[in-house]
Design an enzyme around this catalytic site. Sequence first.
Site, mmCIF file in Angstrom:
data_model
loop_
_atom_site.group_PDB
_atom_site.id
_atom_site.type_symbol
_atom_site.label_atom_id
_atom_site.label_comp_id
_atom_site.label_asym_id
_atom_site.label_seq_id
_atom_site.Cartn_x
_atom_site.Cartn_y
_atom_site.Cartn_z
ATOM 1 N N ASN A 42 0.833 -1.205 0.000
ATOM 2 C CA ASN A 42 0.000 0.000 0.000
ATOM 3 C C ASN A 42 0.867 1.254 0.000
ATOM 4 O O ASN A 42 1.900 1.319 0.678
ATOM 5 C CB ASN A 42 -1.012 -0.003 1.149
ATOM 6 C CG ASN A 42 -0.399 -0.207 2.523
ATOM 7 O OD1 ASN A 42 0.602 -0.884 2.669
ATOM 8 N ND2 ASN A 42 -1.000 0.389 3.530
ATOM 9 N N CYS A 53 -4.141 0.477 -2.474
ATOM 10 C CA CYS A 53 -3.947 -0.780 -1.743
ATOM 11 C C CYS A 53 -2.908 -1.683 -2.413
ATOM 12 O O CYS A 53 -2.689 -1.621 -3.633
ATOM 13 C CB CYS A 53 -5.254 -1.553 -1.668
ATOM 14 S SG CYS A 53 -6.511 -0.783 -0.640
ATOM 15 N N GLU A 55 -3.012 -4.915 -3.013
ATOM 16 C CA GLU A 55 -3.535 -5.888 -3.982
ATOM 17 C C GLU A 55 -3.656 -5.279 -5.373
ATOM 18 O O GLU A 55 -3.326 -5.901 -6.389
ATOM 19 C CB GLU A 55 -4.930 -6.367 -3.569
ATOM 20 C CG GLU A 55 -4.984 -7.080 -2.249
ATOM 21 C CD GLU A 55 -5.239 -6.136 -1.070
ATOM 22 O OE1 GLU A 55 -4.657 -5.029 -1.037
ATOM 23 O OE2 GLU A 55 -6.009 -6.518 -0.179
ATOM 24 N N CYS A 88 -10.027 -5.309 0.898
ATOM 25 C CA CYS A 88 -11.117 -4.352 1.076
ATOM 26 C C CYS A 88 -12.114 -4.466 -0.083
ATOM 27 O O CYS A 88 -11.851 -5.117 -1.094
ATOM 28 C CB CYS A 88 -10.558 -2.928 1.173
ATOM 29 S SG CYS A 88 -10.081 -2.217 -0.413
ATOM 30 N N CYS A 91 -10.838 -3.355 -3.566
ATOM 31 C CA CYS A 91 -9.934 -4.349 -4.158
ATOM 32 C C CYS A 91 -10.718 -5.557 -4.660
ATOM 33 O O CYS A 91 -10.396 -6.120 -5.708
ATOM 34 C CB CYS A 91 -8.865 -4.779 -3.159
ATOM 35 S SG CYS A 91 -7.612 -3.508 -2.932
HETATM 36 N N1 THU Z 1 -5.116 -1.657 2.641
HETATM 37 C C1 THU Z 1 -4.584 -2.455 1.674
HETATM 38 O O1 THU Z 1 -3.516 -2.174 1.120
HETATM 39 N N2 THU Z 1 -5.260 -3.583 1.346
HETATM 40 C C2 THU Z 1 -6.406 -3.985 1.949
HETATM 41 O O2 THU Z 1 -7.036 -4.924 1.502
HETATM 42 C C3 THU Z 1 -6.860 -3.312 3.162
HETATM 43 C C4 THU Z 1 -6.378 -1.909 3.297
HETATM 44 C C5 THU Z 1 -4.388 -0.438 3.011
HETATM 45 C C6 THU Z 1 -5.083 0.843 2.641
HETATM 46 C C7 THU Z 1 -4.492 1.800 3.638
HETATM 47 O O3 THU Z 1 -3.241 2.250 3.142
HETATM 48 C C8 THU Z 1 -4.217 0.941 4.873
HETATM 49 O O4 THU Z 1 -4.221 -0.400 4.419
HETATM 50 C C9 THU Z 1 -5.251 1.113 5.975
HETATM 51 O O5 THU Z 1 -6.534 0.928 5.490
#
Ligand code: THU
Length: 132
Positions: A42, A53, A55, A88, A91
């Site tokens: 991220n 994110c 993913e 999330c 994603c």
């Molecule tokens: N985040 C991800 O990279 N992937 C996910 O599936 C969940 C959330 C990141 C977004 C943000 O930078 C941090 O985690 C907190 O939400």
Amino acid sequence: MLDRELMREAIKARELSHSPYSEFAVGAAVITKDGRVFHGANVENASYGLSMCAERIALYCAYMAGCKKNDLKAMAIVADTRRECSPCGACRQVIAELFPEDAPIYMGNLDGDIEETTIEDLLPNAFTEDDL
Ligand code: THU
């Protein structure tokens, strides 16, 4: 075996997270059928909504190398969470379009827990390109 190997790649990717605002580092890795691995972590921004994110970065990197949905074999996602880190909603929508519906998605944490799922299970009845 693939789950542990790909999870190691996701853990490596996580080290590159730029997450000074949430302090929540996430790593992801996508492996292709011919063995190429694409990494994502991220990357956040002071304008929080512009953050991206792990993913999606891994998937977009695969596509930028010329991969298409059916070239992709598996994905791993990891964070320092109690339960295995689950993608999330945003994603899930992107995974549903860019990643095979029945390919394994390994969700993990730093304790070594891994749960295997698919995007079919994570986002049933998804809105897709077929609906347009
Ligand atoms: N985040 C991800 O990279 N992937 C996910 O599936 C969940 C959330 C990141 C977004 C943000 O930078 C941090 O985690 C907190 O939400």
